[in-house]
Design a protein around this motif. Sequence first.
Motif, PDB file in Angstrom:
ATOM      1  N   VAL A 344      18.260   4.739  -0.717  1.00 57.71           N
ATOM      2  CA  VAL A 344      17.195   4.509   0.204  1.00 57.71           C
ATOM      3  C   VAL A 344      16.998   3.036   0.269  1.00 57.71           C
ATOM      4  N   SER A 345      17.046   2.572   1.573  1.00 60.55           N
ATOM      5  CA  SER A 345      16.930   1.120   1.937  1.00 60.55           C
ATOM      6  C   SER A 345      15.857   0.780   3.106  1.00 60.55           C
ATOM      7  N   PHE A 346      14.893  -0.198   2.910  1.00 65.64           N
ATOM      8  CA  PHE A 346      14.051  -0.392   3.923  1.00 65.64           C
ATOM      9  C   PHE A 346      13.630  -1.935   3.679  1.00 65.64           C
ATOM     10  N   ASP A 347      12.893  -2.437   4.519  1.00 66.98           N
ATOM     11  CA  ASP A 347      12.101  -3.700   4.415  1.00 66.98           C
ATOM     12  C   ASP A 347      10.629  -3.632   4.625  1.00 66.98           C
ATOM     13  N   LEU A 348       9.743  -4.155   4.057  1.00 65.37           N
ATOM     14  CA  LEU A 348       8.536  -4.225   4.496  1.00 65.37           C
ATOM     15  C   LEU A 348       7.944  -5.571   4.493  1.00 65.37           C
ATOM     16  N   PHE A 349       7.249  -6.115   5.602  1.00 66.37           N
ATOM     17  CA  PHE A 349       6.743  -7.427   5.770  1.00 66.37           C
ATOM     18  C   PHE A 349       5.098  -7.495   5.452  1.00 66.37           C
ATOM     19  N   GLU A 350       4.923  -8.693   5.237  1.00 64.75           N
ATOM     20  CA  GLU A 350       3.422  -9.040   5.073  1.00 64.75           C
ATOM     21  C   GLU A 350       2.439  -8.539   6.184  1.00 64.75           C
ATOM     22  N   GLY A 351       1.481  -8.000   5.865  1.00 64.26           N
ATOM     23  CA  GLY A 351       0.632  -7.516   6.693  1.00 64.26           C
ATOM     24  C   GLY A 351       0.771  -6.070   7.542  1.00 64.26           C
ATOM     25  N   GLU A 352       2.134  -5.601   7.102  1.00 67.67           N
ATOM     26  CA  GLU A 352       2.315  -4.210   7.757  1.00 67.67           C
ATOM     27  C   GLU A 352       2.277  -3.098   6.844  1.00 67.67           C
ATOM     28  N   THR A 353       2.192  -2.124   7.544  1.00 66.94           N
ATOM     29  CA  THR A 353       2.066  -0.595   6.717  1.00 66.94           C
ATOM     30  C   THR A 353       3.431   0.235   7.192  1.00 66.94           C
ATOM     31  N   LEU A 354       4.247   0.623   6.282  1.00 66.68           N
ATOM     32  CA  LEU A 354       5.305   1.309   6.315  1.00 66.68           C
ATOM     33  C   LEU A 354       4.985   2.811   5.634  1.00 66.68           C
ATOM     34  N   GLU A 529      -0.089   8.493  11.595  1.00 67.57           N
ATOM     35  CA  GLU A 529       0.141   8.271  12.809  1.00 67.57           C
ATOM     36  C   GLU A 529      -0.768   6.821  13.467  1.00 67.57           C
ATOM     37  N   ARG A 530      -1.856   7.405  12.704  1.00 69.60           N
ATOM     38  CA  ARG A 530      -3.197   6.524  12.871  1.00 69.60           C
ATOM     39  C   ARG A 530      -2.985   4.989  12.178  1.00 69.60           C
ATOM     40  N   VAL A 531      -2.580   5.024  11.100  1.00 69.16           N
ATOM     41  CA  VAL A 531      -2.484   3.720  10.036  1.00 69.16           C
ATOM     42  C   VAL A 531      -1.308   2.952  10.015  1.00 69.16           C
ATOM     43  N   SER A 532      -0.144   3.510  10.859  1.00 71.98           N
ATOM     44  CA  SER A 532       1.021   3.081  10.507  1.00 71.98           C
ATOM     45  C   SER A 532       1.703   1.896  11.510  1.00 71.98           C
ATOM     46  N   HIS A 533       2.400   0.933  11.153  1.00 69.84           N
ATOM     47  CA  HIS A 533       3.203   0.199  11.986  1.00 69.84           C
ATOM     48  C   HIS A 533       4.655   0.800  12.010  1.00 69.84           C
ATOM     49  N   ARG A 534       5.125   1.200  10.848  1.00 72.71           N
ATOM     50  CA  ARG A 534       6.390   1.680  10.853  1.00 72.71           C
ATOM     51  C   ARG A 534       6.591   3.005  10.029  1.00 72.71           C
ATOM     52  N   VAL A 535       7.333   4.108  10.260  1.00 72.82           N
ATOM     53  CA  VAL A 535       7.571   5.440   9.628  1.00 72.82           C
ATOM     54  C   VAL A 535       8.776   5.527   9.034  1.00 72.82           C
ATOM     55  N   ALA A 536       9.002   6.145   7.705  1.00 76.77           N
ATOM     56  CA  ALA A 536      10.246   6.615   7.225  1.00 76.77           C
ATOM     57  C   ALA A 536      10.065   8.145   7.116  1.00 76.77           C
ATOM     58  N   VAL A 537      10.968   8.909   7.422  1.00 74.20           N
ATOM     59  CA  VAL A 537      10.877  10.267   7.164  1.00 74.20           C
ATOM     60  C   VAL A 537      11.641  10.621   6.061  1.00 74.20           C
ATOM     61  N   MET A 538      11.259  10.983   4.848  1.00 69.88           N
ATOM     62  CA  MET A 538      12.325  11.469   3.790  1.00 69.88           C
ATOM     63  C   MET A 538      12.619  12.976   3.562  1.00 69.88           C
ATOM     64  N   TYR A 539      13.705  13.287   3.247  1.00 69.55           N
ATOM     65  CA  TYR A 539      14.027  14.788   3.037  1.00 69.55           C
ATOM     66  C   TYR A 539      15.330  14.750   1.948  1.00 69.55           C
ATOM     67  N   LEU A 540      14.973  15.389   0.908  1.00 69.25           N
ATOM     68  CA  LEU A 540      15.794  15.741  -0.016  1.00 69.25           C
ATOM     69  C   LEU A 540      16.213  14.193  -0.720  1.00 69.25           C
ATOM     70  N   GLY A 541      15.322  13.366  -1.028  1.00 71.15           N
ATOM     71  CA  GLY A 541      15.659  12.068  -1.481  1.00 71.15           C
ATOM     72  C   GLY A 541      16.197  11.002  -0.573  1.00 71.15           C
ATOM     73  N   GLU A 542      16.417  11.408   0.913  1.00 73.82           N
ATOM     74  CA  GLU A 542      17.120  10.389   1.635  1.00 73.82           C
ATOM     75  C   GLU A 542      16.162   9.973   2.777  1.00 73.82           C
ATOM     76  N   ALA A 550       5.394   4.392  17.139  1.00 79.24           N
ATOM     77  CA  ALA A 550       5.431   4.973  18.427  1.00 79.24           C
ATOM     78  C   ALA A 550       6.798   5.395  18.554  1.00 79.24           C
ATOM     79  N   ALA A 551       7.896   5.075  18.250  1.00 75.73           N
ATOM     80  CA  ALA A 551       9.047   5.705  18.717  1.00 75.73           C
ATOM     81  C   ALA A 551       9.421   6.796  17.882  1.00 75.73           C
ATOM     82  N   VAL A 552       8.993   6.953  16.496  1.00 73.56           N
ATOM     83  CA  VAL A 552       9.174   8.112  15.827  1.00 73.56           C
ATOM     84  C   VAL A 552       8.358   9.417  16.310  1.00 73.56           C
ATOM     85  N   PHE A 553       7.004   9.049  16.535  1.00 75.45           N
ATOM     86  CA  PHE A 553       6.291  10.085  16.949  1.00 75.45           C
ATOM     87  C   PHE A 553       6.281  10.529  18.460  1.00 75.45           C
ATOM     88  N   GLU A 554       6.739   9.596  19.242  1.00 73.56           N
ATOM     89  CA  GLU A 554       6.773  10.104  20.623  1.00 73.56           C
ATOM     90  C   GLU A 554       8.241  10.418  21.113  1.00 73.56           C
TER      91      GLU A 554
END
Length: 615
Positions: A344-354, A529-542, A550-554
């Motif tokens: 699993v790889s991702f970044d999280l920035f100051e003031g952001e919700t992932l 959807e209401r609280v996030s800046h970015r979203v990561a969807v996990m399935y079976l550990g990945e 907006a991109a993931v939900f729409e």
Amino acid sequence: MSLAETSTEATGEPAGTVLSVRDLSTSFKVENRWHTVVRNVSFDVGARETVAIVGESGSGKSVTSLSIMRLLPKASSRIEGSVRLENRELLTLPDEQMRQVRGNEISMIFQEPMTSLNPIFPIGKQIAEALTVHRDISRAEAKSEVIRLLEKVRIPNAKNRYDEFPHQFSGGMRQRVMIAMALASKPKLLIADEPTTALDVTIQGQILDLIKTLQDEEGMSVLFITHDMGVVAEVADRTMVMFRGEVVESGATGDIFHRGQHPYTRALLSAVPRLGSMVQRTLPQRFPLIDVKTGEQQIQVDVTDTVSRRKTPILQVRDLTTRFDIHSGLFGRKTGAVHAVEKVSFDLFEGETLSLVGESGCGKSTTGRSITRLITPTSGQIMIDGFDVMSLDKHALRTMRRSIQMVFQDPFASLNPRMSIGSAVMEPYLEHSLGSKQQARDKAADLLEKVGLSADMMRRFPHEFSGGQRQRIAIARALMLDPKVIVADEAVSALDVSIKAQVCNLLLDLQQSLKLAYLFISHDMAVVERVSHRVAVMYLGEIVEIGPRAAVFENPQHPYTRKLMAAVPIPDPSRRGLKRNISTDEIKSPIRPVDYVPPARHYREVSHGHLVQVP
């Protein structure tokens, strides 16, 4: 018009009454005085009908169900009124006959399955007991029927799991076991007390579909107790709203949703997060809140952009892998491993919700615990505020944890019941030797005020607070060390709908004032959807899909992302009776043999920052 009077009108045809409750009042004896907690409740449940009792913690809905089942302690409780099951009065029934009614003619599913399951007996035998007590059936026939029931509620590999113990199941799996047990004797009435609150959204959808199917097949009636208005809209023919022990509004579900009159009803409906409400909004949005006394909506202030434009993330995760070895046989040799988190790889920035979303067992909580080193990862790289987490010794690990704190799902389990909340909030500050006891007390008092509590509550103990208040205390404690990152692990999933809205608004306010970064772990897609800046969807550990909210939900690209969204209950009564037909394929196991080599994963970029795993 009373709820009882709307029975025929709401369902569209005359229905034989299965349960009739009249003027039910329940009192508890406290310090030699009787306190009434449920007052003059009346309603009917017809054949094949679902009646929902909706309200928040303390409204009296669970006490109503326990009164019907006569499960309250005789010495300290008093039940008055009438409860009739097909013209048989239950409140005056001898104890032995009432025992035959329970589990046979009326079954009950509770919110917390671990308190209902015996930890020292295999789950198969516990369900079989429910069969053998009420039916003349052999042990082999009981086992065969139990396996069929487990398969019906989608327990993977049911035959092999028959002899497993409750602690070997996840929370969602344990709830499915309880539902299988409740359905074992094909009851006339099923009382479901918050049965889907702790379940993943897809499992919740399947359970709701299952209950609808069973009503069609068995003619079973359901008394559904919940605080989730989305669930109410999808399952209930009629609804009664309870507030402080009284029914404040009742009627056909469509009328309650579209023409609700009581301020409390409108407050409940306004706090329901609706999937799709964030279209064309780029920033997280506070939940609207309504004053339950006046029915007026509180003024809502827009959230400002808090994401740091610095190039260096506050949290960097690269190829994080966490596996748990499986040992078996006489010599305890390693025979396999649970691949809980896989590269699993991702970044999280100051003031952001992932937000990390997915079902139970997908690895999202293990990811959060691995990042904080509460679990030791197998491999990968984790950088938090300049700390290389994987290489830290014990002393450096303590220092690092000042930068990242966790808020857990169950605040009662994470607070010491013998420690006052003031001491609990002060403890991290004092343990890290950040100042004197007076400084710790001053800071704790300030933080309790910040999270909506008062400083004079510091001498109280956890049991003296509601669930929402305890979660606020847990947030205050996490903030004592001035962290840069907070891992919120299902921090609002067990809360009432309006309390959930208040805590989410609190988290957004704190993020705005303190520039906090959140790793928000949840299975509630509407809240995410209401609280996030970015979203990561996990399935079976990945991670199978990641990108701006907006991109993931729409524009969801991965089939699993679309499946999660399709399962979200929608607070629209016109969907009642609609079955989602969510796939009930067996959940794949994350257990792999010793020589297993994970395949290389590739991602394609759908739009800027929106990546989806290539099958």
